[in-house]
Enzyme design. Sequence first.
Site, short mmCIF file in Angstrom:
data_model
loop_
_atom_site.label_atom_id
_atom_site.label_comp_id
_atom_site.label_asym_id
_atom_site.label_seq_id
_atom_site.Cartn_x
_atom_site.Cartn_y
_atom_site.Cartn_z
N ARG A 179 68.09 -0.21 -4.55
CA ARG A 179 68.36 -0.81 -3.17
C ARG A 179 66.92 -1.18 -2.96
NH1 ARG A 179 73.52 0.09 -3.06
NH2 ARG A 179 74.13 2.10 -3.35
N GLU A 302 76.17 12.95 -6.54
CA GLU A 302 76.30 11.44 -6.50
C GLU A 302 76.92 11.20 -8.37
OE1 GLU A 302 74.33 8.71 -4.26
OE2 GLU A 302 75.85 8.81 -2.23
N ARG A 335 66.39 17.17 -3.34
CA ARG A 335 67.19 16.76 -2.67
C ARG A 335 67.85 17.73 -1.94
NH1 ARG A 335 68.67 11.84 -3.51
NH2 ARG A 335 67.46 10.63 -1.74
N ARG A 347 81.67 15.17 5.20
CA ARG A 347 81.08 14.50 4.34
C ARG A 347 79.20 14.84 4.96
NH1 ARG A 347 78.53 9.18 1.80
NH2 ARG A 347 76.34 9.02 1.89
N LYS A 371 66.99 13.87 4.15
CA LYS A 371 67.35 12.24 4.63
C LYS A 371 67.20 12.91 6.45
CE LYS A 371 69.31 10.39 1.28
NZ LYS A 371 70.79 9.92 0.84
N ASP A 376 73.19 9.17 5.86
CA ASP A 376 73.16 8.22 4.98
C ASP A 376 72.14 6.96 5.29
OD1 ASP A 376 71.88 7.97 2.13
OD2 ASP A 376 73.70 6.79 1.30
N GLU A 398 63.14 12.97 3.94
CA GLU A 398 62.83 11.82 3.64
C GLU A 398 63.57 10.00 4.63
OE1 GLU A 398 65.24 12.39 -0.15
OE2 GLU A 398 66.57 10.47 0.68
N GLU A 404 68.60 -0.82 2.72
CA GLU A 404 69.79 -0.79 2.67
C GLU A 404 70.62 -0.75 3.45
OE1 GLU A 404 70.24 3.07 -0.36
OE2 GLU A 404 72.47 2.25 -0.50
N TRP A 554 83.35 7.26 0.50
CA TRP A 554 82.68 6.40 0.50
C TRP A 554 83.05 4.67 0.99
CZ3 TRP A 554 81.32 6.62 -5.74
CH2 TRP A 554 80.57 7.74 -5.92
C1 GCV Z 1 69.23 6.73 -4.89
C2 GCV Z 1 73.19 6.09 -1.60
C3 GCV Z 1 72.12 5.21 -1.95
C4 GCV Z 1 72.24 4.74 -3.47
C5 GCV Z 1 70.55 6.07 -3.89
C6 GCV Z 1 71.17 7.77 -2.61
C7 GCV Z 1 70.19 8.85 -2.98
O1 GCV Z 1 74.25 6.75 -1.44
O2 GCV Z 1 73.42 4.22 -2.35
O3 GCV Z 1 71.83 4.47 -3.73
O4 GCV Z 1 70.89 6.56 -5.04
O5 GCV Z 1 71.32 7.27 -1.10
O6 GCV Z 1 70.16 8.63 -1.66
O7 GCV Z 1 70.58 9.80 -4.11
#
Ligand code: GCV
Length: 711
Positions: A179, A302, A335, A347, A371, A376, A398, A404, A554
Amino acid sequence: MRFLALVLGLLLLAPAARAEDGYDLWLRYKPVAESARVAYAARAAAIAPVAETPTLTVARAELERGLTGLVGQPASAAAGARDGVILLASGATPAITGLGLPLKTLGEEGYLIRTVTVGGKATTVIAANRDIGVLYGVFRYLSLIQTGQSVDKLDIVSVPKVKLRMLNHWDNLDRHVERGYSGQSIFDWWRLPGHVDPRMVDYARANASLGINGTVLNNVNAKADSLTAPFIAKAAALADTFRPYGIKVYLTARFSSPMEIGGLKTADPLDPAVRAFWKAKADEIYKTIPDFGGFLVKANSEGQPGPQDYGRTHVDGANMLADAVGPHGGVVFWRAFVYSHEQPEDRAKQGYNEFKPFDGQFRDNVVIQVKNGAIDFQPREPFHPLFGAMPKTNLGMEFQITKEYLGFSTHLVYLGPMFEETLASDTMAKGKGSTVAKVIDGSLDGRKLTAMAGVANIGSDRNWSGSQFDQANWYVFGRLAWDPEAGTQAIAQDWTRMTFGADPRLVTPVVSMMMGSREAAVDYMTPLGLHHQMGEGHHYGPGPWVSGGPRADWTSVYYAKASETGIGFDRTATGSNATAQYAPAVGACYADLKCVDEKDLLWFHHLPWDYRLKSGDTLWDGMVKRYGRGVSYVDGMNRTWAGLAPYVDARRHREVSDYLKIQRAEAQWWRDASIAWFQTFAKRPLPAGEPAPNHTLEYYKALGFPFAPGI
Ligand code: GCV
């Protein structure tokens, strides 16, 4: 004659050599107006000698550099001047004892700047308990001159409200940045530790100027290699460079490292051999980097490995690592960005569901990094329900500085108002005024280990952030990490003055353009609470039709839930009931159509196309108008910026102009593609005056971007 030709040649070359390209960020130190120079120079005629510690040495050097640029004479040249002395002092230095300075209130990193008389000389004291506070004070002092403020009678006290002010780099060891939209990673792992790029010093200066005091060097999608001896040595070279600037390095820890680089058969956090591996690894790192900050971990998210792979919990995983770094004073950032493969649950609810039950069970040196929103980093998200819900846990923020989901580096989107919106949100956890900012600065629950992290937008591009205006997002993040309640309009003003100049004919329109830019992006991308409507994988441009693939959450269709009867994600009691994760008053408001702010409407509600908005428009008409409003705003920014050519150097002006044109075209693309798609469900005409999309839906769906950056 030849000499004259050479001089003339050099003069002709000089402007090109000096052309501004953004490398200097907000630390340009260009001469202030002639009329102000005399007054500033009088205040800063000499810098009193300082102890030669590494940090005080760089503090003094920065002050000299800044004053030389701004005021036009080396401050040290006038040493011995009768007046206008600047005194840098750390701790109980004899030079300042007796001045009655309130050092006790400054803590470890705060500073004061005060105008006093010492030995009959008019003196500006920049004092702190520790050297780093003095460096922060120097940057502040210079910023006063850069922004055209008086330095005649100063009485400033500033103390950071958040303890760990962090950048998170999603930088891979091969220099690809996940990103990242500003070139390669600035960390040249291949040439380290033998060669440390001088740019690392400028990186440290820029961060220190904001008070950022920690940096995670590598991606949360981690490789175990970063914890091997050669990479520890590389990280140590960076740590040595950053140390005088008060910046600690951190590394991400891949949870399966004990198997990948430790020769073990398991990474089970309760296995004694695994625990011994991490303890030994921590000891090894601290031997090389005595002030190593600690680990950042993405676990069971993920596809990343984690404690759940062994039937263990986030508490087991985080506490094991905390026990390894704890004796050295290290911290573990764990995290909360988790969502499970197996879970059919909304989600947006999963992070809360997984972490809330563990409140009070994490070690004191663990920070749960959350976050800003529950999905996201979308252009707009309501605040994450974990804020306010875990009073017995250190919760860190965060934010994502890299854009992105907000147009990469070519859209001018100032993120200050977005960060501020989250921080000012009232969790109501302890009644009115329980803002997210108060959770983050620890004051709501009396927590000491507080943190704010920003996913960096920094890369090898000459202008660091991919665009001139993306520098403002790094800047505002740092300023908010120091004070989460700071106003982002004032921060935009400071940034503009320092980055482009203090002429109000420039500052006023630029700041106004910046302040509305995020709302405009929301309008042309995802108005009225829509979210996650971007292209698949690379997240570039619109992709509201994205469906299928390995997981529903997704896809765009999962979030918009558009059909002939309506649009939006029902998160009330009749739907996923995510509203119940908030404090009752907050959740009840989100769930109530009479109370919820329209900006969050379709985040929480599924509504018919003819639902009436406050404006009297139907939902469909209101949506279409908002897309168009976003595009018009970008038109306005193009016009404004074109008129600012007389006040901005040619190269930076040109770059911004080019990017604004790209943004204009892409805003139109977002509008047209989104309208074309949603109209297939709404089956209604566009409101009067709204032009039809430029292309067919098939055209937009067929666009492909295999080489989009940052994947
Ligand atoms: C680092 C999103 C982004 C991913 C990122 C993820 C995260 O899904 O698209 O690229 O991965 O967040 O924060 O872990």
